[in-house]
Design a protein around this motif. Structure first.
Motif, mmCIF file in Angstrom:
data_model
loop_
_atom_site.group_PDB
_atom_site.id
_atom_site.type_symbol
_atom_site.label_atom_id
_atom_site.label_comp_id
_atom_site.label_asym_id
_atom_site.label_seq_id
_atom_site.Cartn_x
_atom_site.Cartn_y
_atom_site.Cartn_z
ATOM 1 N N LEU A 64 -19.942 12.383 57.415
ATOM 2 C CA LEU A 64 -18.777 13.122 56.917
ATOM 3 C C LEU A 64 -18.025 12.319 55.864
ATOM 4 N N ILE A 65 -17.864 11.035 56.127
ATOM 5 C CA ILE A 65 -17.174 10.174 55.158
ATOM 6 C C ILE A 65 -17.905 10.198 53.818
ATOM 7 N N MET A 66 -19.227 10.116 53.861
ATOM 8 C CA MET A 66 -20.028 10.053 52.636
ATOM 9 C C MET A 66 -19.820 11.262 51.725
ATOM 10 N N TYR B 6 -16.644 16.779 48.494
ATOM 11 C CA TYR B 6 -16.457 18.080 49.126
ATOM 12 C C TYR B 6 -15.038 18.597 48.895
ATOM 13 N N HIS B 7 -14.062 17.789 49.225
ATOM 14 C CA HIS B 7 -12.685 18.256 49.109
ATOM 15 C C HIS B 7 -12.220 18.311 47.655
ATOM 16 N N ASP B 8 -12.765 17.459 46.823
ATOM 17 C CA ASP B 8 -12.455 17.549 45.402
ATOM 18 C C ASP B 8 -12.911 18.890 44.828
ATOM 19 N N HIS B 9 -14.037 19.396 45.337
ATOM 20 C CA HIS B 9 -14.507 20.707 44.889
ATOM 21 C C HIS B 9 -13.457 21.781 45.172
ATOM 22 N N PHE B 10 -12.897 21.770 46.360
ATOM 23 C CA PHE B 10 -11.911 22.795 46.708
ATOM 24 C C PHE B 10 -10.571 22.563 46.026
ATOM 25 N N VAL B 11 -10.230 21.304 45.819
ATOM 26 C CA VAL B 11 -9.006 21.021 45.056
ATOM 27 C C VAL B 11 -9.106 21.635 43.671
ATOM 28 N N CYS C 89 -10.007 1.380 55.918
ATOM 29 C CA CYS C 89 -10.863 1.286 57.107
ATOM 30 C C CYS C 89 -12.233 0.691 56.788
ATOM 31 N N SER C 90 -12.417 0.219 55.552
ATOM 32 C CA SER C 90 -13.646 -0.454 55.111
ATOM 33 C C SER C 90 -14.885 0.423 55.232
ATOM 34 N N VAL C 91 -14.718 1.717 54.921
ATOM 35 C CA VAL C 91 -15.868 2.632 54.964
ATOM 36 C C VAL C 91 -16.069 3.328 53.613
ATOM 37 N N ASP C 92 -15.539 2.741 52.563
ATOM 38 C CA ASP C 92 -15.596 3.373 51.245
ATOM 39 C C ASP C 92 -16.889 3.071 50.495
ATOM 40 N N GLN C 93 -17.762 2.242 51.081
ATOM 41 C CA GLN C 93 -19.006 1.880 50.386
ATOM 42 C C GLN C 93 -20.255 2.353 51.133
ATOM 43 N N LEU C 94 -20.122 3.342 51.983
ATOM 44 C CA LEU C 94 -21.278 3.840 52.725
ATOM 45 C C LEU C 94 -22.294 4.483 51.795
ATOM 46 N N LYS C 95 -23.575 4.325 52.110
ATOM 47 C CA LYS C 95 -24.642 4.852 51.257
ATOM 48 C C LYS C 95 -25.587 5.740 52.057
ATOM 49 N N MET C 96 -25.863 6.925 51.543
ATOM 50 C CA MET C 96 -26.866 7.790 52.164
ATOM 51 C C MET C 96 -28.233 7.107 52.201
ATOM 52 N N GLU D 239 -25.962 26.081 45.082
ATOM 53 C CA GLU D 239 -25.853 25.144 43.959
ATOM 54 C C GLU D 239 -24.640 24.231 44.141
ATOM 55 N N ASP D 240 -23.523 24.792 44.618
ATOM 56 C CA ASP D 240 -22.326 23.980 44.876
ATOM 57 C C ASP D 240 -22.621 22.909 45.928
ATOM 58 N N VAL D 241 -23.323 23.319 46.981
ATOM 59 C CA VAL D 241 -23.637 22.377 48.061
ATOM 60 C C VAL D 241 -24.476 21.220 47.537
ATOM 61 N N VAL D 242 -25.487 21.525 46.747
ATOM 62 C CA VAL D 242 -26.348 20.477 46.194
ATOM 63 C C VAL D 242 -25.544 19.548 45.285
ATOM 64 N N LYS D 243 -24.648 20.098 44.502
ATOM 65 C CA LYS D 243 -23.827 19.276 43.608
ATOM 66 C C LYS D 243 -22.933 18.323 44.401
ATOM 67 N N ILE D 244 -22.391 18.800 45.522
ATOM 68 C CA ILE D 244 -21.559 17.933 46.364
ATOM 69 C C ILE D 244 -22.401 16.795 46.929
ATOM 70 N N TYR D 245 -23.599 17.113 47.393
ATOM 71 C CA TYR D 245 -24.510 16.053 47.868
ATOM 72 C C TYR D 245 -24.806 15.056 46.764
ATOM 73 N N GLN D 246 -25.100 15.585 45.558
ATOM 74 C CA GLN D 246 -25.446 14.714 44.445
ATOM 75 C C GLN D 246 -24.304 13.776 44.072
ATOM 76 N N LYS D 247 -23.096 14.302 44.054
ATOM 77 C CA LYS D 247 -21.933 13.472 43.718
ATOM 78 C C LYS D 247 -21.662 12.424 44.783
ATOM 79 N N SER D 248 -22.080 12.720 45.995
ATOM 80 C CA SER D 248 -21.849 11.814 47.114
ATOM 81 C C SER D 248 -22.925 10.763 47.263
ATOM 82 N N TYR D 249 -24.050 10.988 46.626
ATOM 83 C CA TYR D 249 -25.233 10.161 46.886
ATOM 84 C C TYR D 249 -25.100 8.749 46.294
ATOM 85 N N ARG D 250 -25.468 7.785 47.131
ATOM 86 C CA ARG D 250 -25.578 6.384 46.686
ATOM 87 C C ARG D 250 -26.730 5.744 47.394
#
Length: 387
Positions: free
Chosen positions: A284-286, A291-296, A334-341, A376-387
């Motif tokens: 969820l963090i990843m 995800y929320h930026d999309h809705f913003v 909380c030191s969880v800002d660098q998580l990678k898929m 397409e939106d879902v895939v874009k959110i995954y792509q933006k989140s991917y590291r």
């Protein structure tokens, strides 16, 4: 004002030392199947022994089922249900984190009903049949602060053969009694504390932006968000801090009082359905910022995001984007800002697969989104989140 219903029949015993009073309650049976994880902590920390002592003080027999994985699976639900039947158990105790409590609920279903659990579940291959019999009563004793399963009527299980990680909701699955004792949470390692806390946070956040939100649910959710933002960083950095542990535990339960998840949970479940080592909260963090930026950016729920930003400490928030800033800062704190898929075996070229799975397995949550998400939106959110 929206019309709404609110119902929770669970008696919650909250606070330091609450477990010690369990034997004084009117337990819902005389023989319990105790459901715990396959890990060592529940036994090593003495929690199992304490629960067994409480049951014995109450005059209850007990049988142990200790095979539950971090992501509960169908075969263990069926095995646990069969054990409950064979040994004549008349209630189920879920002791541990969300996995143990969720499994206890699913096992309670199969202890009284014929066929396969997936006959009653939804998802791609589920039949969605009504229950033939009421489940066994449930007592939930949470040792983590993340899922809110002690306060809701939902459970999540994975069917390994088809990679379906699906939720099932039935009001008969509300626990009869739940114990929320922060003393049982003091030994959780820092990263797991963070993952669990963010899971609770997103239960609350999704309930606020959910198009079916209501004033009662928002009240609980905003208070949960406030407590998590204020106390989770301390609980992560100093797990022995009783005040921080208590407020995070309370926040988790408050978030469970009204849990209306959106497609964010569907999208994460698709990831951990394939990659069982991925903690739900970490997944969820990843994806959360994208995800929320999309809705913003859709401006579909600006008022809700501003309310949540204020709850997170940005008291002068005027823009929905302030919530994204607050969320990003909390992840850093909380030191969880660098998580990678990629650390969990998720490959960028397979992101389309998860988008399909999310909609097939838990598509009903997409109907709760403030505006519709396309594939397409879902895939874009995954792509933006991917590291």
């Amino acid at each position: 004002m929206k019309k709404f219903q609110y119902y929770i029949p669970t008696r919650i015993l909250f606070g330091k030392g609450a477990l010690d009073g369990l034997h004084k309650q009117a337990l819902p049976g005389k023989k319990a199947l105790i459901v715990i994880s396959s890990g060592k902590s529940t036994k090593a920390n003495g929690y199992l022994a304490r629960v067994e002592e409480q049951l014995e003080k109450a005059g209850c027999e007990h049988v142990l089922f200790d095979k539950i994985l971090p992501n509960p699976v169908l075969r263990h639900v069926m095995e646990g249900g069969a054990l409950a039947k064979e040994t004549g158990c008349d209630f189920v105790v879920g002791l541990g984190g969300g996995s143990s409590m969720d499994a206890a609920k699913a096992i309670a279903v199969m202890a009284t009903n014929p066929g396969d659990y997936w006959d009653y579940n939804g998802g791609k291959t589920g039949k969605g049949l009504p229950l033939v019999c009421d489940p066994l009563p449930i007592v939930a004793i949470t040792t983590t602060a993340g899922t809110g399963s002690e306060a809701d009527a939902a459970t999540v299980t994975t069917k390994e053969e088809t990679n379906e990680k699906c939720g099932y909701v039935n009001e008969k699955l509300y626990p009869a009694i739940s114990v929320v004792d922060p003393d049982l949470m003091m030994t959780i390692p820092p990263m797991l504390t963070a993952y669990q806390g963010f899971d609770a946070l997103f239960h609350a956040v999704e309930s606020v932006i959910n198009k079916y939100e209501n004033p009662m649910g928002e009240m609980f959710a905003l208070k949960a968000i406030e407590y998590i933002a204020k106390y989770l960083p301390t609980a992560v950095k100093d797990g022995s801090n009783e005040e921080a542990r208590s407020y995070v535990a309370l926040a988790n339960t408050l978030a469970g009082f009204f849990m209306m998840c959106t497609s964010e949970h569907s999208m994460e479940h698709a990831l951990s359905a394939y990659h069982h080592s991925l903690p739900h909260g970490a997944g969820l963090i990843m994806i959360s910022l994208a995800y929320h930026d999309h809705f913003v950016k859709t401006s579909a729920c600006d008022e809700q995001y501003i309310k949540m930003a204020k709850a997170m400490g940005k008291h002068h928030a005027k823009d929905a984007g302030d919530f994204i800033d607050a969320l990003a800062q909390l992840q850093k704190d909380c030191s969880v800002d660098q998580l990678k898929m990629s650390d969990y075996g998720i490959k960028q070229e397979e992101l389309d697969k998860y988008a399909v799975n999310a909609r097939e397995s838990m598509g009903r949550l997409f109907a709760c989104d403030p505006v519709s998400l396309s594939d397409e939106d879902v895939v874009k959110i995954y792509q933006k989140s991917y590291r």
